[in-house]
Design a protein around this motif. Structure first.
Motif, PDB file in Angstrom:
ATOM      1  N   GLN A  25       0.588  -1.739  -0.284  1.00 38.38           N
ATOM      2  CA  GLN A  25      -0.719   0.312  -0.350  1.00 38.38           C
ATOM      3  C   GLN A  25       0.882   1.282   0.010  1.00 38.38           C
ATOM      4  O   GLN A  25       0.273   2.514   0.114  1.00 38.38           O
ATOM      5  N   LEU A  26       2.490   1.441  -0.341  1.00 38.47           N
ATOM      6  CA  LEU A  26       2.955   2.245  -0.109  1.00 38.47           C
ATOM      7  C   LEU A  26       3.704   2.113  -1.294  1.00 38.47           C
ATOM      8  O   LEU A  26       3.766   1.411  -2.366  1.00 38.47           O
ATOM      9  N   ILE A  27       3.635   4.014  -1.465  1.00 38.87           N
ATOM     10  CA  ILE A  27       4.667   3.992  -3.272  1.00 38.87           C
ATOM     11  C   ILE A  27       5.822   3.766  -3.144  1.00 38.87           C
ATOM     12  O   ILE A  27       6.578   3.883  -1.789  1.00 38.87           O
ATOM     13  N   ASP A  28       7.330   3.516  -4.470  1.00 41.11           N
ATOM     14  CA  ASP A  28       8.131   3.936  -4.891  1.00 41.11           C
ATOM     15  C   ASP A  28       8.631   2.397  -3.587  1.00 41.11           C
ATOM     16  O   ASP A  28      10.164   2.729  -3.228  1.00 41.11           O
ATOM     17  N   VAL A  29       7.942   1.511  -2.769  1.00 39.79           N
ATOM     18  CA  VAL A  29       8.422   0.143  -2.596  1.00 39.79           C
ATOM     19  C   VAL A  29       8.401  -0.964  -3.701  1.00 39.79           C
ATOM     20  O   VAL A  29       6.974  -0.874  -4.223  1.00 39.79           O
ATOM     21  N   TYR A 142       6.584  -4.031  16.543  1.00 41.81           N
ATOM     22  CA  TYR A 142       5.418  -5.200  16.988  1.00 41.81           C
ATOM     23  C   TYR A 142       4.576  -6.092  15.948  1.00 41.81           C
ATOM     24  O   TYR A 142       5.334  -4.941  14.133  1.00 41.81           O
ATOM     25  N   ILE A 143       4.405  -6.807  15.960  1.00 38.63           N
ATOM     26  CA  ILE A 143       3.270  -7.890  15.132  1.00 38.63           C
ATOM     27  C   ILE A 143       2.629  -6.916  13.979  1.00 38.63           C
ATOM     28  O   ILE A 143       1.881  -7.076  12.545  1.00 38.63           O
ATOM     29  N   GLY A 144       1.535  -6.501  14.998  1.00 35.17           N
ATOM     30  CA  GLY A 144       0.617  -5.788  14.201  1.00 35.17           C
ATOM     31  C   GLY A 144      -0.230  -6.825  13.757  1.00 35.17           C
ATOM     32  O   GLY A 144      -0.438  -8.328  14.409  1.00 35.17           O
ATOM     33  N   ALA A 145      -1.758  -6.464  12.604  1.00 36.04           N
ATOM     34  CA  ALA A 145      -2.120  -7.142  11.892  1.00 36.04           C
ATOM     35  C   ALA A 145      -3.040  -6.542  10.757  1.00 36.04           C
ATOM     36  O   ALA A 145      -2.679  -5.930  10.043  1.00 36.04           O
ATOM     37  N   ASP A 146      -2.925  -7.962  10.020  1.00 30.59           N
ATOM     38  CA  ASP A 146      -3.411  -7.355   8.045  1.00 30.59           C
ATOM     39  C   ASP A 146      -5.561  -6.630   8.247  1.00 30.59           C
ATOM     40  O   ASP A 146      -5.856  -7.895   9.167  1.00 30.59           O
ATOM     41  N   THR A 147      -5.591  -5.451   8.881  1.00 28.16           N
ATOM     42  CA  THR A 147      -6.771  -4.629   9.122  1.00 28.16           C
ATOM     43  C   THR A 147      -7.563  -5.732   7.586  1.00 28.16           C
ATOM     44  O   THR A 147      -8.756  -5.501   7.904  1.00 28.16           O
ATOM     45  N   LYS A 148      -7.134  -5.900   6.753  1.00 34.02           N
ATOM     46  CA  LYS A 148      -8.302  -6.134   5.299  1.00 34.02           C
ATOM     47  C   LYS A 148      -8.540  -8.147   6.041  1.00 34.02           C
ATOM     48  O   LYS A 148      -9.391  -8.389   5.268  1.00 34.02           O
ATOM     49  N   THR A 149      -7.639  -8.248   7.036  1.00 31.98           N
ATOM     50  CA  THR A 149      -7.912 -10.314   6.903  1.00 31.98           C
ATOM     51  C   THR A 149      -8.845 -10.256   7.848  1.00 31.98           C
ATOM     52  O   THR A 149      -9.599 -10.935   7.726  1.00 31.98           O
ATOM     53  N   PHE A 150      -8.926  -9.506   8.921  1.00 29.73           N
ATOM     54  CA  PHE A 150      -8.901  -9.979  10.330  1.00 29.73           C
ATOM     55  C   PHE A 150     -10.044  -8.308  10.187  1.00 29.73           C
ATOM     56  O   PHE A 150      -8.979  -7.504  10.835  1.00 29.73           O
ATOM     57  N   PHE A 151     -11.419  -8.054  10.282  1.00 31.22           N
ATOM     58  CA  PHE A 151     -12.224  -7.476  10.319  1.00 31.22           C
ATOM     59  C   PHE A 151     -13.335  -7.647  11.160  1.00 31.22           C
ATOM     60  O   PHE A 151     -14.396  -9.057  10.860  1.00 31.22           O
ATOM     61  N   LYS A 152     -13.896  -6.971  12.217  1.00 26.74           N
ATOM     62  CA  LYS A 152     -15.704  -6.452  12.630  1.00 26.74           C
ATOM     63  C   LYS A 152     -16.159  -7.033  11.639  1.00 26.74           C
ATOM     64  O   LYS A 152     -16.236  -6.313  10.429  1.00 26.74           O
ATOM     65  N   GLN A 153     -17.052  -7.814  11.244  1.00 31.74           N
ATOM     66  CA  GLN A 153     -18.310  -8.743  11.315  1.00 31.74           C
ATOM     67  C   GLN A 153     -19.953  -8.571  11.848  1.00 31.74           C
ATOM     68  O   GLN A 153     -19.249  -8.669  13.408  1.00 31.74           O
ATOM     69  N   LYS A 154     -20.427  -8.548  11.186  1.00 31.43           N
ATOM     70  CA  LYS A 154     -21.919  -8.239  11.658  1.00 31.43           C
ATOM     71  C   LYS A 154     -23.062  -9.439  12.104  1.00 31.43           C
ATOM     72  O   LYS A 154     -22.307 -11.155  11.604  1.00 31.43           O
ATOM     73  N   LYS A 155     -22.939  -9.676  13.493  1.00 25.72           N
ATOM     74  CA  LYS A 155     -23.071 -11.211  13.431  1.00 25.72           C
ATOM     75  C   LYS A 155     -24.405 -11.473  13.045  1.00 25.72           C
ATOM     76  O   LYS A 155     -25.492 -10.621  13.640  1.00 25.72           O
ATOM     77  N   GLU A 156     -24.887 -13.076  12.850  1.00 25.96           N
ATOM     78  CA  GLU A 156     -26.232 -13.090  11.760  1.00 25.96           C
ATOM     79  C   GLU A 156     -26.627 -12.907  13.090  1.00 25.96           C
ATOM     80  O   GLU A 156     -27.034 -13.069  14.196  1.00 25.96           O
ATOM     81  N   ASN A 326      -1.744  -1.081  12.668  1.00 23.18           N
ATOM     82  CA  ASN A 326      -2.178  -2.055  11.448  1.00 23.18           C
ATOM     83  C   ASN A 326      -0.904  -1.962  10.241  1.00 23.18           C
ATOM     84  O   ASN A 326       0.151  -1.863  10.642  1.00 23.18           O
ATOM     85  N   GLU A 327      -1.542  -2.359   8.717  1.00 22.79           N
ATOM     86  CA  GLU A 327      -0.058  -3.057   8.431  1.00 22.79           C
ATOM     87  C   GLU A 327       0.796  -2.133   7.439  1.00 22.79           C
ATOM     88  O   GLU A 327       1.249  -2.188   8.238  1.00 22.79           O
ATOM     89  N   VAL A 328      -0.359  -1.423   7.742  1.00 26.65           N
ATOM     90  CA  VAL A 328       1.049   0.068   6.296  1.00 26.65           C
ATOM     91  C   VAL A 328       1.665   0.723   7.788  1.00 26.65           C
ATOM     92  O   VAL A 328       2.975   0.990   7.460  1.00 26.65           O
ATOM     93  N   GLU A 329       1.547   0.618   9.233  1.00 27.41           N
ATOM     94  CA  GLU A 329       1.842   1.735  10.403  1.00 27.41           C
ATOM     95  C   GLU A 329       3.166   0.292  10.130  1.00 27.41           C
ATOM     96  O   GLU A 329       4.321   0.797  10.726  1.00 27.41           O
ATOM     97  N   VAL A 330       3.156  -0.974  10.146  1.00 26.72           N
ATOM     98  CA  VAL A 330       3.840  -1.974  10.384  1.00 26.72           C
ATOM     99  C   VAL A 330       5.349  -1.406   9.320  1.00 26.72           C
ATOM    100  O   VAL A 330       5.800  -1.967  10.060  1.00 26.72           O
ATOM    101  N   ALA A 331       4.555  -1.196   8.193  1.00 29.46           N
ATOM    102  CA  ALA A 331       4.929  -1.322   7.156  1.00 29.46           C
ATOM    103  C   ALA A 331       6.027  -0.085   7.117  1.00 29.46           C
ATOM    104  O   ALA A 331       7.576  -0.284   6.891  1.00 29.46           O
ATOM    105  N   GLN A 332       5.679   1.061   7.644  1.00 26.69           N
ATOM    106  CA  GLN A 332       6.608   1.661   7.459  1.00 26.69           C
ATOM    107  C   GLN A 332       7.455   2.306   8.624  1.00 26.69           C
ATOM    108  O   GLN A 332       8.974   2.151   8.726  1.00 26.69           O
ATOM    109  N   ARG A 333       7.683   1.474   9.963  1.00 32.52           N
ATOM    110  CA  ARG A 333       8.717   1.524  10.879  1.00 32.52           C
ATOM    111  C   ARG A 333       9.396   0.730   9.995  1.00 32.52           C
ATOM    112  O   ARG A 333      10.815   0.594  10.445  1.00 32.52           O
TER     113      ARG A 333
END
Length: 345
Positions: A25-29, A142-156, A326-333
């Motif tokens: 999600q970052l440019i020039d990488v 820090y490991i963090g998480a990929d927020t596009k994979t692990f996200f809140k879903q409405k309960k059925e 989140n994944e972008v903050e981890v990547a920037q670090r």
């Protein structure tokens, strides 16, 4: 910046997924992947060719054996992300006779790497002291998480009306799954409280034997599930369990599951450790407990009776994760660590 992700395996490990998802999600990488096949001349030729194109070579978790091989055939700085110490892991399993050999299986690749990553400050301090490493080469990411994979879903609408306490893991000693089973035993008379246990591994058989011995009907063992099915299952939990092992290793880590639970906005119960407290605050964005089934059971009952507290803690955990880890903050670090190394050299 071009970065080569190279290793015999583990290129799809969770830690690597998070970093790559952020870098994309970052440019020039640009990230290039190469699966190392030792002894294959065409593979070695490709490695040497890519070495001329990239700025850094990243070696994924647990691939200690790849560091010396890649170092021998490249000139670019190597970033090793061990995630574990082989020495500390064998101590965790109680295999103390293996420690002298495992010490050097850590020290050699740790020393050869130009940059060594640690997942917590506690782990970083341990690496530096135990293996006599230069302070400036070891960095916390820090490991963090990929927020596009692990996200809140409405309960059925037909969701389980019972209170579900969930856990997933690989049943390694630091997770303390025996304590989770004993906690379920202490709560067996809570008619609307159930445990959902995901995963298998080293202590899985023992855990199932304990549940059978105590004739527990409040536990469901899912066994191993696919990575992409974890998020929907975690979404079905009312309370998520972290780790409860007794080892030194357990006290230094923040496991993948804690980041995943937080990304989904779940209230997390885990034991007091120095590692956990680097990022999380008790009763604010996590609930900490003594490392005993009795205290675990008491905390679970209290939380079950206080749904507003569960909601408040879960929302705070989600906010912390999604803003700072989140994944972008981890990547920037990650990139800032590489740039810091480049400017120093």
């Amino acid at each position: 910046m071009k970065i080569l992700f190279a290793g015999k395996s583990k290129l799809d490990y969770n830690r690597v997924k998070v970093i790559k998802a952020g870098l994309e999600q970052l440019i020039d990488v640009e990230v290039i992947e190469l699966k190392i096949k030792k002894g294959k001349s065409d593979n070695l030729k490709l490695l040497k060719q890519l070495d001329k194109e990239v700025d850094y070579i990243y070696i994924p978790p647990m691939r200690h054996a790849d560091v010396s091989y890649i170092k021998k055939h490249t000139n670019k700085p190597i970033v090793f992300d061990p995630l574990i110490s082989k020495y500390l892991t064998k101590a965790d399993y109680g295999q103390f006779w293996k420690l002298p050999v495992k010490y050097f299986l850590d020290k050699i690749p740790f020393s050869k790497a130009d940059i060594l990553l640690a997942d917590t400050n506690a782990h970083r301090d341990y690496f530096i002291k135990k293996f006599q490493l230069k302070t400036q080469k070891v960095h916390t990411l820090y490991i963090g998480a990929d927020t596009k994979t692990f996200f809140k879903q409405k309960k059925e609408s037909n969701a389980n009306p019972n209170f579900i306490v969930g856990f997933y893991g690989s049943f390694i000693p630091l997770q303390g799954t025996d304590k989770i089973i004993e906690t379920a035993y202490l709560l067996k008379d809570e008619k609307d409280l159930f445990f959902e246990i995901i995963g298998d591994g080293y202590t899985f058989k023992k855990a199932k034997q304990l549940a059978k011995k105590w004739n527990l009907t409040n536990i469901h063992f899912h066994g191993k599930v696919k990575y992409e099915k974890l998020s929907p299952l975690i979404n079905s939990f009312d309370l998520c369990l972290g780790i409860f092992g007794n080892s030194k290793k357990a006290d230094m880590v923040i496991p993948n599951k804690v980041y995943h639970y937080a990304s989904i906005g779940k209230c997390i119960l885990t034991k007091h450790t120095d590692g956990i407290k680097e990022l999380f605050t008790d009763q604010k964005n996590i609930v900490l407990c003594d490392n005993s089934p009795k205290d675990m059971a008491e905390k679970i009952k209290n939380l079950k009776e206080n749904p507003e507290q569960i909601k408040k803690v879960g929302l705070a955990a989600e906010k912390l994760l999604r803003i700072d880890y989140n994944e972008v903050e981890v990547a920037q670090r990650f990139l800032s660590i590489l740039k810091q190394h480049k400017s120093a050299n």
